[in-house]
Design a protein around this motif. Structure first.
Motif, PDB file in Angstrom:
ATOM      1  N   SER A 164       0.832  -1.208   0.000  1.00  0.00           N
ATOM      2  CA  SER A 164       0.000   0.000   0.000  1.00  0.00           C
ATOM      3  C   SER A 164       0.866   1.258   0.000  1.00  0.00           C
TER       4      SER A 164
ATOM      5  N   SER B 164      -1.145  -0.442 -10.113  1.00  0.00           N
ATOM      6  CA  SER B 164      -1.222  -1.839  -9.684  1.00  0.00           C
ATOM      7  C   SER B 164      -0.636  -2.789 -10.721  1.00  0.00           C
TER       8      SER B 164
ATOM      9  N   PRO C 171      -4.968  -6.185  -5.947  1.00  0.00           N
ATOM     10  CA  PRO C 171      -5.944  -5.129  -5.676  1.00  0.00           C
ATOM     11  C   PRO C 171      -5.537  -3.827  -6.377  1.00  0.00           C
TER      12      PRO C 171
ATOM     13  N   THR D 221      -6.333  -0.419  -5.417  1.00  0.00           N
ATOM     14  CA  THR D 221      -6.075   0.813  -4.672  1.00  0.00           C
ATOM     15  C   THR D 221      -5.097   0.568  -3.523  1.00  0.00           C
TER      16      THR D 221
ATOM     17  N   GLU E 152      -6.837  -1.091  -0.620  1.00  0.00           N
ATOM     18  CA  GLU E 152      -7.065  -2.532  -0.809  1.00  0.00           C
ATOM     19  C   GLU E 152      -5.772  -3.333  -0.691  1.00  0.00           C
TER      20      GLU E 152
END
Length: 137
Positions: A80, A104, A124, A126, A129
């Motif tokens: 992330s 991603s 994922p 984002t 996520e």
């Protein structure tokens, strides 16, 4: 006076040590980054169009640091954070223009180029996520 300086410095060093040593422990709790072969292939096209001019066609570095090998510092760190970093700072000639999907899939390509194995679960899209995952397997 010198003793007071050492005491203050010691507490700052101890606090910094906790921060430095706490980060890898948190990364141990993260799951390996999932991605598919199709995402890696699509990410390769995005990478070549948006990143290769600076980072090299093979992620070897050129006008910017390499994105693979021993000097690539994002392995086993939170995915992330890397997603957010890329989205906020890249590409150098159009900062902040990458979509979640572009970031991603570029990460999927980079993951495979750094020895990670694609699977059946898609990456994922984002940063939110991606919070349960590390950039690594």
């Amino acid at each position: 006076m010198f003793h007071g300086f050492l005491k203050a410095a010691g507490s700052k060093v101890a606090a910094l040590s906790l921060v430095i040593f706490a980060a890898p422990l948190a990364a141990q709790d993260l799951q390996p980054l999932p991605f598919t072969k199709a995402q890696s292939i699509g990410g390769g096209a995005n990478y070549q169009n948006l990143c290769a001019a600076c980072h090299g066609a093979q992620l070897e570095g050129f006008a910017a640091p390499p994105l693979s090998g021993d000097t690539f510092g994002w392995l086993d760190r939170p995915a992330s954070e890397y997603h957010a970093y890329l989205q906020a700072t890249m590409p150098a000639n159009a900062i902040g223009t990458l979509t979640d999907a572009q970031v991603s899939t570029i990460m999927a390509f980079m993951a495979e180029q750094n020895g990670m194995t694609p699977g059946d679960t898609p990456i994922p899209l984002t940063a939110a996520e991606l919070e349960p995952f590390k950039f690594g397997q």
